[in-house]
Design a protein around this motif. Structure first.
Motif, short mmCIF file in Angstrom:
data_model
loop_
_atom_site.label_atom_id
_atom_site.label_comp_id
_atom_site.label_asym_id
_atom_site.label_seq_id
_atom_site.Cartn_x
_atom_site.Cartn_y
_atom_site.Cartn_z
N GLY A 100 -9.07 5.96 52.59
CA GLY A 100 -8.08 5.32 51.41
C GLY A 100 -7.79 6.02 50.27
O GLY A 100 -8.66 7.87 50.21
N LYS A 101 -6.94 6.17 49.05
CA LYS A 101 -6.07 6.74 48.38
C LYS A 101 -6.24 6.91 47.09
O LYS A 101 -7.14 5.36 46.44
CB LYS A 101 -4.50 7.35 48.47
N LYS A 102 -7.14 7.70 46.02
CA LYS A 102 -7.88 7.09 44.77
C LYS A 102 -6.91 8.13 43.60
O LYS A 102 -6.91 8.40 42.34
CB LYS A 102 -9.56 6.98 44.33
N ARG A 103 -6.56 9.69 44.28
CA ARG A 103 -5.41 10.69 43.10
C ARG A 103 -4.23 10.54 43.45
O ARG A 103 -3.53 10.28 42.04
CB ARG A 103 -6.06 11.80 42.99
N THR A 131 -14.48 0.66 50.34
CA THR A 131 -15.07 1.66 48.99
C THR A 131 -14.51 1.11 47.93
O THR A 131 -13.13 1.06 47.83
CB THR A 131 -14.81 3.47 48.76
N GLY A 133 -11.90 0.98 44.39
CA GLY A 133 -11.17 1.99 43.50
C GLY A 133 -10.54 2.97 44.45
O GLY A 133 -9.60 4.16 43.70
N ARG A 134 -10.00 2.82 45.24
CA ARG A 134 -9.36 3.19 46.56
C ARG A 134 -8.00 2.53 46.46
O ARG A 134 -8.62 1.25 47.04
CB ARG A 134 -9.71 3.91 47.30
N LEU A 135 -6.93 3.46 47.37
CA LEU A 135 -5.57 2.38 47.80
C LEU A 135 -5.81 2.97 49.33
O LEU A 135 -5.63 3.20 50.28
CB LEU A 135 -4.73 2.95 46.61
N TYR A 136 -5.68 1.34 49.69
CA TYR A 136 -5.72 1.40 51.91
C TYR A 136 -4.38 1.15 52.25
O TYR A 136 -3.87 0.28 51.32
CB TYR A 136 -6.65 0.63 52.27
N GLY A 238 -7.21 13.56 49.49
CA GLY A 238 -8.00 12.30 49.82
C GLY A 238 -9.27 11.88 50.44
O GLY A 238 -9.34 10.61 51.29
N SER A 277 -1.89 6.04 36.65
CA SER A 277 -2.79 5.30 37.55
C SER A 277 -1.08 5.69 39.21
O SER A 277 -0.81 5.83 38.90
CB SER A 277 -2.37 4.28 36.60
#
Length: 333
Positions: A100-103, A131, A133-136, A238, A277
Motif C-alpha cells: 500500500g502507498k501513503k506518501r 493497514t 491510512g494506505r492506498l492499495y 512505500g 493528499s
C-alpha cells in the motif's frame, strides 16, 4: 479400612508442531534458524491446518523478532508452491503488491498497464487493505480497468486478452491471507508479508520484489537464488515495486540462481515535494495526458525500465524502450 487408589500420572504427548516453536524460541543461546527442510515442513503444517492458533501466533512473532533467513524463506516458498493448484499459464512478470502507498499514489499501476499494452504479460497479486491510512492496488483496479480475477481461468483469459491480471491472495492462498490478516491482532506485520512477495506462483520469467526494510533485500535475493529463480529486489517507494526517482536505487538481482547487483542513480537533482493528499483522479489525468507531473512520470518510467531489465534488457535500452511505450500508449481507459 480402604486404601486410596494410587494416582496414575501420564504426561500428555507433545504437539507435532511444538519442536518448530521451540527451535525459534529457546532463548538467546538455544534458539537457531530453521533449516530449509524444517521450514518447508513447518509451513506445510500451517497450510494444512495442523497447528493450534496459539502456535501460529507464537511461530510468526518469533520469526518476526528473529528475522527470517534465506533458507527459511526458500523452505516456506517450496511448501506453498507444492500445494498450489495453479495451471500452466505463461507470465513474463510476477508483480506482488502488498504494502500500500501513503506518501505517493501507486504510479506502478500505470507502469504495469503501459507495459501490458506493449505485450508484457504481468500477473499482479495482493493481500488487501490490512493497514489503515494506505492506498492499495485493489482499491483502484476498477478505475484503471485492470481485471480483478477470482480464479486461475479468469487470470488466463485476462492475460490472453490484455496481458494484465490481478488476483487476490485470498483466492489462491487463503491460509496465507489469514496469516496476513492477523496483523491487527498481533500488532505487527508477520514474515508472511515478505513471503508473499517471493512466491511467484505462476513461475513468471522474472519476479519483482520490493522490500522496504534495510538488510532484507539481500536475504530475499539469496532466497531466490536458492530457489533458482530470476528476480530483482529493490527498496521500492512505500514498500511497493516502484522506483523512487529522487534517490539512488540498488537492484539485487538473480538470474538462474546467480546473483548480481546494479545501482541506478537518482533521476532528479532535487527531491520532489510529496503531495498534501493522495487523489486517485490524478492517476487517470496523467494517463490521459491531461496533466504533466515530474515525479510520477519519472517514477513510472523507471519502474517500467525495472521490469524490462528483469526480462534481460540492459538499463539504458530499458529506459529508452519505456519512454517509447509511454509516449505511444493508448490513453483510453
Amino acid at each position: 479400612m480402604n486404601t486410596p487408589a494410587a494416582l496414575t500420572l501420564e504426561a500428555p504427548a507433545e504437539h507435532p508442531f511444538a519442536p518448530f516453536v521451540r527451535i525459534l524460541g529457546k532463548g538467546k543461546r538455544g534458539a537457531r534458524n530453521l533449516t530449509r527442510e524444517e521450514a518447508r515442513e513447518a509451513m506445510g503444517m500451517l497450510l494444512e491446518d495442523k497447528v493450534e492458533d496459539t502456535q501460529l501466533g507464537a511461530f510468526l512473532m518469533l520469526l518476526r523478532h528473529k528475522e527470517e533467513s534465506a533458507e527459511e524463506m526458500a523452505g516456506f516458498t517450496e511448501a506453498v508452491r507444492e500445494r498450489l493448484t495453479a495451471p500452466a499459464i505463461q507470465v513474463d512478470i510476477d508483480w506482488p503488491t502488498y504494502a500500500g502507498k501513503k506518501r505517493h499514489l501507486p504510479w506502478y499501476l500505470l507502469a504495469a498497464k503501459c507495459l501490458a499494452q506493449n505485450g508484457v504479460r504481468i500477473f499482479m497479486h495482493g493481500g488487501g487493505a490490512h493497514t489503515a491510512g494506505r492506498l492499495y492496488s485493489e482499491q483502484l483496479l476498477d478505475a484503471l480497468a485492470i481485471p480483478l480475477c477470482r480464479n486461475w481461468q479468469s487470470v488466463n483469459e485476462a492475460l490472453d486478452t490484455g496481458n494484465l491480471a490481478f488476483m487476490p491472495l485470498q483466492d489462491w492462498a487463503p491460509h496465507l491471507q489469514r496469516m496476513i490478516d492477523l496483523r491487527n491482532t498481533l500488532g505487527l506485520r508477520s514474515p508472511i508479508h515478505s513471503l508473499a512477495r517471493i512466491l511467484n506462483p505462476l513461475g513468471a520469467r522474472c519476479g519483482l520484489q520490493s522490500i522496504f526494510h534495510p538488510g532484507y533485500q539481500s536475504v530475499h535475493r539469496e532466497a531466490s537464488s536458492l530457489l533458482g529463480d530470476n528476480s530483482i529486489v529493490i527498496k521500492g517507494d512505500g514498500g511497493e515495486v516502484e522506483i523512487n526517482p529522487d534517490t539512488l536505487s540498488h537492484l539485487y538481482g538473480t538470474t538462474a540462481g546467480v546473483g548480481w547487483d546494479e545501482e541506478w542513480p537518482a533521476l532528479s537533482a532535487r527531491r520532489h515535494v510529496k503531495p498534501a493528499s493522495l487523489q486517485p483522479e490524478h492517476l487517470l489525468a496523467l494517463w490521459r495526458g491531461e496533466v504533466e507531473d515530474s515525479y510520477p512520470q519519472l517514477a513510472l518510467l523507471s519502474t517500467m525500465a525495472l521490469a524490462l531489465r528483469g526480462l534481460g534488457t540492459p538499463r539504458e535500452q530499458a529506459f529508452e524502450q519505456a519512454q517509447r511505450f509511454w509516449d505511444n500508449r493508448d490513453t483510453s481507459i
